[in-house]
Every structure is written in C-alpha cells, then in structure tokens.
Scaffold this active site. Structure first.
Site, PDB file in Angstrom:
ATOM      1  N   ASP A 114      34.424  52.015  48.406  1.00 40.60           N
ATOM      2  CA  ASP A 114      35.935  52.040  48.725  1.00 40.60           C
ATOM      3  C   ASP A 114      35.952  53.164  49.979  1.00 40.60           C
ATOM      4  O   ASP A 114      35.713  54.227  49.719  1.00 40.60           O
ATOM      5  CB  ASP A 114      36.636  52.206  47.715  1.00 40.60           C
ATOM      6  CG  ASP A 114      38.167  51.789  48.066  1.00 40.60           C
ATOM      7  OD1 ASP A 114      38.602  51.824  49.345  1.00 40.60           O
ATOM      8  OD2 ASP A 114      39.143  51.862  47.376  1.00 40.60           O
ATOM      9  N   ARG A 130      38.785  47.176  51.935  1.00 43.93           N
ATOM     10  CA  ARG A 130      37.675  46.310  51.938  1.00 43.93           C
ATOM     11  C   ARG A 130      38.023  44.686  51.856  1.00 43.93           C
ATOM     12  O   ARG A 130      37.271  44.112  52.609  1.00 43.93           O
ATOM     13  CB  ARG A 130      36.760  46.368  50.865  1.00 43.93           C
ATOM     14  CG  ARG A 130      36.096  48.093  50.832  1.00 43.93           C
ATOM     15  CD  ARG A 130      35.553  48.455  49.502  1.00 43.93           C
ATOM     16  NE  ARG A 130      36.804  48.517  48.339  1.00 43.93           N
ATOM     17  CZ  ARG A 130      36.515  48.713  47.274  1.00 43.93           C
ATOM     18  NH1 ARG A 130      35.197  48.980  46.659  1.00 43.93           N
ATOM     19  NH2 ARG A 130      37.477  49.020  46.310  1.00 43.93           N
ATOM     20  N   CYS A 145      39.669  43.338  46.020  1.00 48.30           N
ATOM     21  CA  CYS A 145      39.189  44.795  45.865  1.00 48.30           C
ATOM     22  C   CYS A 145      40.324  45.519  45.009  1.00 48.30           C
ATOM     23  O   CYS A 145      41.114  44.878  44.355  1.00 48.30           O
ATOM     24  CB  CYS A 145      39.042  45.482  47.272  1.00 48.30           C
ATOM     25  SG  CYS A 145      40.414  45.615  48.508  1.00 48.30           S
TER      26      CYS A 145
END
Length: 163
Positions: A125, A16, A10
């Site tokens: 996100d 994440r 990520c």
C-alpha cells in the site's frame, strides 16, 4: 446477457484498487472488449472519498483518468455477482473469507493468481508515500494485470469484441 464483472479490492479504495480498475478498463477498451465491467471497493469503510492525489497523478501519466473515482465500501450484492474478485493483499482475501464466504471461490490475490497464493503476492500500500512509491505500486499492479490479462479474458468468456 449480463455483463461480466471484475472487482478489485484494497483497504481504503483510494490508491491500489482504483489504479487497478483504471489499468484494466484501459486494457479492455484497447482490446475492444465490450461486455465486461470493472469496479473497485475497500475493506475499511472509506466511503465517497476521491482517489489519492498521487494515484491520480501516476495514472494520468499513463493516460488513465481516475480523477472522478470515489471510494466505496464493499457492496455485498456486487461481490455476489462478480465473476472475478482480485485483492491487493492476503489480508483482504481473509476479510472476504470471514465476511463474504460465498464469494471465496471467485476471490484471488492479484499478485499470485493463478498460482499458489502466499503473502509474497501482496502489493504494498503506497498510502502516505511519495510519488515514487505510488509509481512502484502502479508498475507492480500493471505488471500483474498484463500477466493475467489472457486468463481474465478466458475467465469471463464468452466475451464480445466489437469490430
């Protein structure tokens, strides 16, 4: 025989990808898969930071401990040896394409794999968001990992299951 390697990517490696790493590690452990390693990294230079507090909390509620996670920048050697690399957003795959083109054949957008990749497969996100935003992100990641788990096992075969 070396272990199969799966990497999640990520942006900062504090939300994440650590959640995805924790989710998949738990699934592999529950399935007694013993020869697969799972890690995570970020594209944007955060290094040695803890997982975000909300990510730790959301994972903890599901019996997943990411409290000891520390963020990492992309590690070229690890990317080169990875069997599967999953990105959270299309922009992460584009980053890989630009800076690590040799691993592009093993790099996939988690939210789209194994189908045609598009920006619809992006996983938002949650950084800076509420606990609810993190829960939504966790649920989306878990849903995709559940969906592709049989394919992951096939892709890293032969894998060992302990008795």
């Amino acid at each position: 025989m070396s272990k199969n390697q799966i990497v999640f990517i990520c942006t900062g490696n504090i939300c994440r990808s650590p959640m995805a790493e924790g989710i998949l590690r738990k699934k592999l452990s529950e399935s007694k898969v013993t020869d697969c390693t799972v890690s995570s990294m970020g594209t944007h230079g955060l290094d040695s930071k803890p997982a975000s507090e909300n990510a730790v909390t959301v994972c903890s509620k599901k019996g997943i401990d990411i409290s000891q996670h520390t963020s990492r920048q992309l590690v070229p050697e690890e990317l080169l040896s990875a069997d599967l690399i999953f990105t959270m957003e299309f922009v992460h795959k584009e980053f890989i394409k630009l800076f690590f083109p040799r691993v592009l054949d093993n790099t996939f957008l988690l939210g789209s794999w194994p189908g045609k990749e598009s920006k619809k497969g992006n996983i938002k996100d949650p950084i800076g968001g509420s606990l609810k935003a993190y829960q939504k992100s966790f649920d989306t990641i878990a849903k995709h990992i559940d969906r592709v788990y049989p394919l992951i096992l096939e892709s890293v075969a032969p894998y060992k299951v302990s008795n």
